[in-house]
Scaffold this motif. Structure first.
Motif, PDB file in Angstrom:
ATOM      1  N   ASP A  99      13.696 -15.594  62.125  1.00  0.00           N
ATOM      2  CA  ASP A  99      14.547 -16.775  62.081  1.00  0.00           C
ATOM      3  C   ASP A  99      13.717 -18.010  62.368  1.00  0.00           C
ATOM      4  O   ASP A  99      13.326 -18.256  63.507  1.00  0.00           O
ATOM      5  N   TYR A 100      13.463 -18.804  61.324  1.00  0.00           N
ATOM      6  CA  TYR A 100      12.630 -19.989  61.481  1.00  0.00           C
ATOM      7  C   TYR A 100      13.248 -21.043  62.397  1.00  0.00           C
ATOM      8  O   TYR A 100      12.537 -21.887  62.931  1.00  0.00           O
ATOM      9  N   ASN A 101      14.564 -21.007  62.558  1.00  0.00           N
ATOM     10  CA  ASN A 101      15.226 -22.007  63.400  1.00  0.00           C
ATOM     11  C   ASN A 101      15.424 -21.494  64.826  1.00  0.00           C
ATOM     12  O   ASN A 101      16.446 -21.741  65.461  1.00  0.00           O
ATOM     13  N   ARG A 102      14.451 -20.778  65.309  1.00  0.00           N
ATOM     14  CA  ARG A 102      14.394 -20.332  66.707  1.00  0.00           C
ATOM     15  C   ARG A 102      13.008 -20.646  67.250  1.00  0.00           C
ATOM     16  O   ARG A 102      12.034 -20.698  66.492  1.00  0.00           O
ATOM     17  N   GLU A 103      12.919 -20.849  68.557  1.00  0.00           N
ATOM     18  CA  GLU A 103      11.607 -20.980  69.167  1.00  0.00           C
ATOM     19  C   GLU A 103      10.867 -19.644  69.064  1.00  0.00           C
ATOM     20  O   GLU A 103      11.487 -18.583  68.988  1.00  0.00           O
ATOM     21  N   ALA A 104       9.551 -19.710  69.066  1.00  0.00           N
ATOM     22  CA  ALA A 104       8.738 -18.506  68.863  1.00  0.00           C
ATOM     23  C   ALA A 104       8.962 -17.456  69.936  1.00  0.00           C
ATOM     24  O   ALA A 104       8.734 -16.258  69.694  1.00  0.00           O
ATOM     25  N   ASP A 105       9.405 -17.867  71.113  1.00  0.00           N
ATOM     26  CA  ASP A 105       9.630 -16.905  72.199  1.00  0.00           C
ATOM     27  C   ASP A 105      11.104 -16.539  72.359  1.00  0.00           C
ATOM     28  O   ASP A 105      11.492 -15.881  73.326  1.00  0.00           O
ATOM     29  N   GLY A 164      11.755  -2.575  67.671  1.00  0.00           N
ATOM     30  CA  GLY A 164      10.334  -2.261  67.805  1.00  0.00           C
ATOM     31  C   GLY A 164       9.459  -2.885  66.746  1.00  0.00           C
ATOM     32  O   GLY A 164       8.295  -2.485  66.572  1.00  0.00           O
ATOM     33  N   ALA A 165       9.968  -3.889  66.025  1.00  0.00           N
ATOM     34  CA  ALA A 165       9.182  -4.552  64.984  1.00  0.00           C
ATOM     35  C   ALA A 165       7.955  -5.227  65.582  1.00  0.00           C
ATOM     36  O   ALA A 165       7.952  -5.644  66.742  1.00  0.00           O
ATOM     37  N   ASP A 166       6.919  -5.357  64.775  1.00  0.00           N
ATOM     38  CA  ASP A 166       5.673  -6.006  65.200  1.00  0.00           C
ATOM     39  C   ASP A 166       5.898  -7.523  65.197  1.00  0.00           C
ATOM     40  O   ASP A 166       5.750  -8.195  64.173  1.00  0.00           O
ATOM     41  N   ARG A 167       6.277  -8.040  66.349  1.00  0.00           N
ATOM     42  CA  ARG A 167       6.614  -9.463  66.477  1.00  0.00           C
ATOM     43  C   ARG A 167       5.430 -10.355  66.115  1.00  0.00           C
ATOM     44  O   ARG A 167       5.577 -11.333  65.381  1.00  0.00           O
ATOM     45  N   GLU A 168       4.270 -10.015  66.594  1.00  0.00           N
ATOM     46  CA  GLU A 168       3.105 -10.851  66.337  1.00  0.00           C
ATOM     47  C   GLU A 168       2.762 -10.891  64.854  1.00  0.00           C
ATOM     48  O   GLU A 168       2.370 -11.940  64.328  1.00  0.00           O
ATOM     49  N   ALA A 169       2.928  -9.765  64.162  1.00  0.00           N
ATOM     50  CA  ALA A 169       2.637  -9.749  62.729  1.00  0.00           C
ATOM     51  C   ALA A 169       3.583 -10.662  61.968  1.00  0.00           C
ATOM     52  O   ALA A 169       3.159 -11.396  61.059  1.00  0.00           O
ATOM     53  N   ARG A 170       4.855 -10.652  62.322  1.00  0.00           N
ATOM     54  CA  ARG A 170       5.811 -11.518  61.610  1.00  0.00           C
ATOM     55  C   ARG A 170       5.589 -12.988  61.954  1.00  0.00           C
ATOM     56  O   ARG A 170       5.746 -13.862  61.096  1.00  0.00           O
ATOM     57  N   LEU A 171       5.221 -13.261  63.185  1.00  0.00           N
ATOM     58  CA  LEU A 171       4.863 -14.641  63.532  1.00  0.00           C
ATOM     59  C   LEU A 171       3.669 -15.110  62.711  1.00  0.00           C
ATOM     60  O   LEU A 171       3.659 -16.220  62.172  1.00  0.00           O
ATOM     61  N   ALA A 172       2.663 -14.267  62.610  1.00  0.00           N
ATOM     62  CA  ALA A 172       1.431 -14.636  61.909  1.00  0.00           C
ATOM     63  C   ALA A 172       1.644 -14.725  60.399  1.00  0.00           C
ATOM     64  O   ALA A 172       1.089 -15.611  59.724  1.00  0.00           O
ATOM     65  N   GLY A 203      16.189 -13.942  69.973  1.00  0.00           N
ATOM     66  CA  GLY A 203      16.823 -13.758  68.679  1.00  0.00           C
ATOM     67  C   GLY A 203      15.924 -14.028  67.492  1.00  0.00           C
ATOM     68  O   GLY A 203      16.393 -14.059  66.350  1.00  0.00           O
ATOM     69  N   LEU A 204      14.645 -14.209  67.731  1.00  0.00           N
ATOM     70  CA  LEU A 204      13.723 -14.528  66.643  1.00  0.00           C
ATOM     71  C   LEU A 204      13.723 -13.457  65.563  1.00  0.00           C
ATOM     72  O   LEU A 204      13.726 -13.747  64.364  1.00  0.00           O
ATOM     73  N   ILE A 205      13.692 -12.191  65.975  1.00  0.00           N
ATOM     74  CA  ILE A 205      13.769 -11.050  65.067  1.00  0.00           C
ATOM     75  C   ILE A 205      15.008 -10.273  65.477  1.00  0.00           C
ATOM     76  O   ILE A 205      14.954  -9.424  66.373  1.00  0.00           O
ATOM     77  N   PRO A 206      16.161 -10.544  64.865  1.00  0.00           N
ATOM     78  CA  PRO A 206      17.433 -10.015  65.374  1.00  0.00           C
ATOM     79  C   PRO A 206      17.579  -8.511  65.167  1.00  0.00           C
ATOM     80  O   PRO A 206      17.223  -7.977  64.120  1.00  0.00           O
ATOM     81  N   ILE A 207      18.101  -7.865  66.184  1.00  0.00           N
ATOM     82  CA  ILE A 207      18.424  -6.440  66.049  1.00  0.00           C
ATOM     83  C   ILE A 207      19.914  -6.238  65.784  1.00  0.00           C
ATOM     84  O   ILE A 207      20.349  -5.130  65.529  1.00  0.00           O
TER      85      ILE A 207
END
Length: 239
Positions: free
Chosen positions: A76-82, A101-109, A85-89
């Motif tokens: 979700d681009y309209n959320r802060e990186a931390d 368990g998604a790779d948060r850093e990979a999606r950020l990058a 809810g950035l990667i909603p379950i």
């Protein structure tokens, strides 16, 4: 201009709109190869995955625009990186098992940082007179069907109310049923505008269009035609 994380629309060549930038964080339902969200196919056509109608409206407004390139269920681009809810379950009652368990850093990058880096570079290069944050909202949430959302347009803002205070009376004069910081508050959810508009002192107009009004080409064309002169009037007034 297109990348995996975003699409940029050049906009028209009319001089009256050259200093307006449209940003649509949730314009795409794309799920990149290699990511399996594990949700039913119909979920990707709902508001939980994409802001319905927004890409079509943005294309018809005629302003330069940056459209998010992946579904909000991917990141979700309209959320802060931390943000949790950035990667909603889960979203409006739909579980997203592929994000557990998604790779948060990979999606950020791969998506989040390239998108926001591009927006930041474009804002710095353009220094627009007005930024328009374009979203759409569902007439009711699946988890709260009793709470109807009657507004045709919602105008959202956080600390900077300059553009909102100009736009709301103009919408009323145009016969539009508009909500002031509705259907939810920009003081709660405003990450992209906080980062790229408020942090740079640039006036912005957060526009939410009810999705059933722009869910087809005719509706998108109609509302783009109605919104463009209001956006131009706001840009002229804040400039």
């Amino acid at each position: 201009m297109v990348s995996a994380a975003w699409t940029e629309l050049a906009g028209g060549d009319a001089p009256d709109g050259c200093d307006v930038l449209v940003i649509a964080d949730h314009a795409s339902a794309t799920v990149p190869a290699g990511i399996d969200l594990g949700v039913p196919a119909d979920a990707m056509r709902r508001h939980i995955a994409v802001d319905i109608g927004v890409a079509a409206v943005a294309a018809r407004l005629g302003f330069r625009a940056v459209l998010g390139g992946v579904s909000r269920l991917v990141i979700d681009y309209n959320r802060e990186a931390d943000s949790p809810g950035l990667i909603p379950i889960e979203s409006d009652g739909t579980v997203v098992p592929g994000n557990v368990g998604a790779d948060r850093e990979a999606r950020l990058a791969d998506y989040y940082r390239p998108y926001h880096d591009h927006v930041a570079q474009l804002v710095a290069a353009m220094r627009p007179r007005l930024i328009v944050s374009l979203h759409s909202f569902t007439p009711q949430l699946a988890t709260r069907p009793e709470e109807a959302r009657p507004w045709e347009i919602g105008i959202l803002y956080n600390r900077d109310e300059r553009a909102a205070r100009i736009a709301l009376p103009l919408l009323g004069e145009a016969g539009v049923l508009a909500g002031d910081n509705l259907p939810y508050s920009g003081r709660v959810l405003n990450a992209t505008m906080n980062a790229h508009a408020e942090a740079n002192g640039i006036p912005y107009l957060g526009i939410e269009v009810r999705q059933d009004l722009i869910g087809n080409d005719a509706g998108a064309a109609d509302w783009a035609a109605r919104l463009r002169p209001i956006i131009l009037s706001v840009a002229a007034a804040v400039g």
